[in-house]
Design a protein around this motif. Structure first.
Motif, PDB file in Angstrom:
ATOM      1  N   GLN A   1     -84.175  25.996  86.613  1.00  0.00           N
ATOM      2  CA  GLN A   1     -85.401  25.545  85.450  1.00  0.00           C
ATOM      3  C   GLN A   1     -86.535  26.403  85.581  1.00  0.00           C
ATOM      4  OE1 GLN A   1     -84.985  22.703  83.945  1.00  0.00           O
ATOM      5  NE2 GLN A   1     -83.465  21.645  84.970  1.00  0.00           N
ATOM      6  N   LYS A   2     -86.664  27.403  86.454  1.00  0.00           N
ATOM      7  CA  LYS A   2     -87.997  28.429  86.392  1.00  0.00           C
ATOM      8  C   LYS A   2     -89.306  27.651  86.538  1.00  0.00           C
ATOM      9  CE  LYS A   2     -85.354  31.937  83.924  1.00  0.00           C
ATOM     10  NZ  LYS A   2     -85.149  32.583  82.452  1.00  0.00           N
ATOM     11  N   LEU A   3     -89.115  26.289  87.083  1.00  0.00           N
ATOM     12  CA  LEU A   3     -90.499  25.622  87.412  1.00  0.00           C
ATOM     13  C   LEU A   3     -91.021  25.057  85.964  1.00  0.00           C
ATOM     14  CD1 LEU A   3     -91.808  27.519  90.489  1.00  0.00           C
ATOM     15  CD2 LEU A   3     -90.621  25.116  90.452  1.00  0.00           C
ATOM     16  N   THR A   4     -90.369  25.343  84.800  1.00  0.00           N
ATOM     17  CA  THR A   4     -90.796  24.893  83.575  1.00  0.00           C
ATOM     18  C   THR A   4     -90.814  23.235  83.451  1.00  0.00           C
ATOM     19  OG1 THR A   4     -88.795  25.291  82.505  1.00  0.00           O
ATOM     20  CG2 THR A   4     -90.394  27.113  82.344  1.00  0.00           C
ATOM     21  N   VAL A   5     -89.802  22.798  83.951  1.00  0.00           N
ATOM     22  CA  VAL A   5     -89.761  21.132  83.812  1.00  0.00           C
ATOM     23  C   VAL A   5     -89.947  20.549  85.144  1.00  0.00           C
ATOM     24  CG1 VAL A   5     -88.089  19.474  83.368  1.00  0.00           C
ATOM     25  CG2 VAL A   5     -87.940  21.619  81.993  1.00  0.00           C
ATOM     26  N   ILE A   6     -89.445  20.747  86.144  1.00  0.00           N
ATOM     27  CA  ILE A   6     -89.578  20.550  87.339  1.00  0.00           C
ATOM     28  C   ILE A   6     -91.110  20.815  88.148  1.00  0.00           C
ATOM     29  CG2 ILE A   6     -88.956  20.151  89.773  1.00  0.00           C
ATOM     30  CD1 ILE A   6     -85.892  20.390  88.651  1.00  0.00           C
ATOM     31  N   ARG A   7     -91.989  20.109  88.312  1.00  0.00           N
ATOM     32  CA  ARG A   7     -93.232  20.525  88.552  1.00  0.00           C
ATOM     33  C   ARG A   7     -93.423  20.350  90.157  1.00  0.00           C
ATOM     34  NH1 ARG A   7     -94.943  22.813  83.995  1.00  0.00           N
ATOM     35  NH2 ARG A   7     -94.627  21.412  82.466  1.00  0.00           N
ATOM     36  N   SER A   8     -92.686  19.671  90.686  1.00  0.00           N
ATOM     37  CA  SER A   8     -92.769  19.906  92.158  1.00  0.00           C
ATOM     38  C   SER A   8     -91.466  19.648  92.801  1.00  0.00           C
ATOM     39  CB  SER A   8     -93.450  18.330  92.570  1.00  0.00           C
ATOM     40  OG  SER A   8     -92.296  17.237  92.461  1.00  0.00           O
ATOM     41  N   GLY A   9     -91.335  19.710  94.082  1.00  0.00           N
ATOM     42  CA  GLY A   9     -90.080  20.204  94.926  1.00  0.00           C
ATOM     43  C   GLY A   9     -89.295  18.522  95.173  1.00  0.00           C
TER      44      GLY A   9
ATOM     45  N   THR B   1     -88.024  14.587  93.317  1.00  0.00           N
ATOM     46  CA  THR B   1     -87.797  13.781  92.272  1.00  0.00           C
ATOM     47  C   THR B   1     -87.719  12.447  92.893  1.00  0.00           C
ATOM     48  OG1 THR B   1     -86.323  15.455  91.135  1.00  0.00           O
ATOM     49  CG2 THR B   1     -86.198  13.108  90.506  1.00  0.00           C
ATOM     50  N   HIS B   2     -88.514  11.589  92.120  1.00  0.00           N
ATOM     51  CA  HIS B   2     -88.435  10.137  92.533  1.00  0.00           C
ATOM     52  C   HIS B   2     -87.408   9.351  91.795  1.00  0.00           C
ATOM     53  CE1 HIS B   2     -90.219   6.489  94.336  1.00  0.00           C
ATOM     54  NE2 HIS B   2     -90.255   5.845  93.002  1.00  0.00           N
ATOM     55  N   VAL B   3     -86.580   8.528  92.620  1.00  0.00           N
ATOM     56  CA  VAL B   3     -85.328   7.805  91.954  1.00  0.00           C
ATOM     57  C   VAL B   3     -85.532   6.466  92.476  1.00  0.00           C
ATOM     58  CG1 VAL B   3     -82.969   7.582  92.264  1.00  0.00           C
ATOM     59  CG2 VAL B   3     -83.924   9.935  92.401  1.00  0.00           C
TER      60      VAL B   3
ATOM     61  N   ALA C   1     -83.940  15.353  85.262  1.00  0.00           N
ATOM     62  CA  ALA C   1     -83.218  15.521  86.447  1.00  0.00           C
ATOM     63  C   ALA C   1     -81.556  14.972  86.413  1.00  0.00           C
ATOM     64  CB  ALA C   1     -83.745  14.556  87.478  1.00  0.00           C
ATOM     65  N   CYS C   2     -81.061  14.945  85.186  1.00  0.00           N
ATOM     66  CA  CYS C   2     -79.664  15.122  85.024  1.00  0.00           C
ATOM     67  C   CYS C   2     -79.409  15.563  83.526  1.00  0.00           C
ATOM     68  CB  CYS C   2     -79.418  13.371  85.001  1.00  0.00           C
ATOM     69  SG  CYS C   2     -80.106  12.348  83.814  1.00  0.00           S
ATOM     70  N   ASP C   3     -77.965  15.809  83.340  1.00  0.00           N
ATOM     71  CA  ASP C   3     -77.548  16.312  82.299  1.00  0.00           C
ATOM     72  C   ASP C   3     -76.590  15.440  81.696  1.00  0.00           C
ATOM     73  OD1 ASP C   3     -76.518  17.883  80.076  1.00  0.00           O
ATOM     74  OD2 ASP C   3     -76.129  19.765  81.287  1.00  0.00           O
TER      75      ASP C   3
ATOM     76  N   THR D   1     -69.353  11.305  82.028  1.00  0.00           N
ATOM     77  CA  THR D   1     -69.565  12.152  82.990  1.00  0.00           C
ATOM     78  C   THR D   1     -71.009  12.757  82.774  1.00  0.00           C
ATOM     79  OG1 THR D   1     -67.379  13.102  83.242  1.00  0.00           O
ATOM     80  CG2 THR D   1     -69.042  14.319  84.173  1.00  0.00           C
ATOM     81  N   ILE D   2     -71.832  12.521  83.735  1.00  0.00           N
ATOM     82  CA  ILE D   2     -73.446  12.857  83.954  1.00  0.00           C
ATOM     83  C   ILE D   2     -73.530  13.698  85.149  1.00  0.00           C
ATOM     84  CG2 ILE D   2     -75.866  12.076  84.026  1.00  0.00           C
ATOM     85  CD1 ILE D   2     -74.926   9.372  82.528  1.00  0.00           C
ATOM     86  N   PHE D   3     -74.160  14.890  85.023  1.00  0.00           N
ATOM     87  CA  PHE D   3     -74.310  15.706  86.142  1.00  0.00           C
ATOM     88  C   PHE D   3     -75.617  15.411  86.519  1.00  0.00           C
ATOM     89  CE2 PHE D   3     -76.184  19.958  87.252  1.00  0.00           C
ATOM     90  CZ  PHE D   3     -75.289  20.184  88.414  1.00  0.00           C
ATOM     91  N   LEU D   4     -75.745  15.236  87.762  1.00  0.00           N
ATOM     92  CA  LEU D   4     -77.058  14.917  88.492  1.00  0.00           C
ATOM     93  C   LEU D   4     -77.493  16.113  89.206  1.00  0.00           C
ATOM     94  CD1 LEU D   4     -76.340  11.406  90.209  1.00  0.00           C
ATOM     95  CD2 LEU D   4     -77.487  11.865  88.056  1.00  0.00           C
TER      96      LEU D   4
END
Length: 375
Positions: free
Chosen positions: A268-276, A278-280, A344-346, A355-358
């Protein structure tokens, strides 16, 4: 030796483009692979159109006709020509939009595929400004309108009728005919999933009715399932299986943080995910973690990501393993909706979108096990 034989390399079949009609049938066959995916695509279109009432009608278990009737927004006349053309959609403008898409459909393939894989598709529709008069659109195999002159009384909404599913593919049609009762059962199970979560989350509650009319004029239409449109999973479960279905069932409410795997951060090159992390959240219903509170089979286990039904073998296995540490001989009733950020998913993994990729799935499974065991 003749020149014709000696120049064998020249006689090999030349590489040519497959004709567009064949390409359409080949790729469409990946999208609509069976009866349940045909129904799924149509129901999702109705949900995306804002419907609060959806009726699914099977004739001869779907062999003769499948029909989905809704009271959604209807289709504007300006869009008639593009509704069944391949990859025409109002839900995506670019590939990047997939990371934030919230609608069920997004690739513009459903009606196009059904046109290619059936004897006929007819769309009857009316917008609020056109009701109580609707237009009848008959589509050809390529998804183009072959007749648009029909008019019929119609309140706002859309009806899609599909006759002779898989008739253009004789082998697949024969397989469907041979296994129609089993395929019908799968379609009903999937519709149960839509009744439990999408129909209780979307559009402030959606009433879902499913009927089947067997062959033979004297046989009446039989209701297979009916929900009341209340935005409550418990209410839908009771409507599907009766008042005792919720005996020994409690609310499922989990929250946990998932460490983002390094490979995902790099990708993701940190462009989407801002922190380490994910809240689920996981919301739904589950059998009590006690002896004799579960079921003998796993037939009532339904999983979702952000309200979208999916098939999660690893997540399902994790739930069952944890449950059997409390109740060794049974499996739980489960309705589990994983609510997480769209990045956080595809959801664009398989043609049928089941099928969903987590991302960071292994870390999610570990966090899920710890959180579930503590509940």
């Amino acid at each position: 030796m003749s020149q014709h034989v000696s120049n064998g390399i020249q006689d090999a079949a030349a590489i040519k483009a497959i004709d567009s009609h064949s390409v359409h049938r080949i790729t469409s066959g990946q999208v609509v692979i069976d009866l349940q995916t045909a129904i799924k695509e149509l129901v999702e279109n109705s949900l995306d159109a804002g419907a609060t009432n959806i009726e699914v009608r099977f004739h001869n278990y779907g062999l003769k006709l499948i029909e989905v009737i809704d009271n959604g927004s209807g289709i504007a006349p300006a869009d008639y020509d593009s509704i069944a053309l391949k990859h025409h959609t109002s839900k995506l403008a670019s590939f990047e939009d997939l990371s934030t898409v919230l609608t069920f459909g997004f690739r513009g393939e459903a009606l196009s595929s059904l046109c290619a894989l059936s004897d006929g598709v007819t769309v009857t529709t009316a917008t609020s400004s056109e009701a109580p008069m609707g237009s009848v659109l008959e589509m050809d195999r390529a998804g183009e309108i072959k007749n648009r002159n029909g008019k019929v009384a119609r309140q706002r909404g859309t009806t899609v009728s599909v006759t002779g599913l898989f008739k253009p593919l004789p082998v697949r049609r024969k397989e469907l005919e041979r296994n129609i009762k089993r395929e019908f059962g799968k379609a009903l199970n999937l519709l149960n999933a839509y009744a439990l979560v999408p129909c209780t989350k979307e559009n402030r509650g959606v009433r879902l009715t499913v009927t089947n009319t067997p062959e033979g004029g004297c046989v009446r239409k039989a209701v297979q399932l009916r929900t009341d449109g209340v935005p409550s999973i418990k209410s839908s479960a009771t409507a599907l299986w009766g008042s005792r279905a919720l005996d020994n069932v409690v609310d499922l409410e989990l929250e946990f943080e998932v460490e983002t795997e390094k490979a995902v951060l790099r990708r993701q090159k940190l462009t989407v995910i801002r922190s380490g992390t994910t809240h689920v959240q996981v919301r739904g219903l589950i059998s009590k973690f006690a002896v004799n509170s579960g079921r003998t089979t796993t037939d009532r286990q339904f999983f979702f990501v952000n309200g979208r039904p999916y098939n999660p073998s690893k997540v399902q296995k994790a739930f069952n393993e944890i449950y059997r540490s409390f109740n060794a001989n049974q499996s739980p009733f489960i309705v589990a909706d994983f609510i997480l950020p769209t990045h956080a998913c595809d959801i664009n993994v398989s043609p049928d979108k089941r099928t969903i990729f987590l991302h960071s799935e292994n870390n999610l499974l570990e966090a899920l096990k710890v959180s579930t065991a503590r509940r």
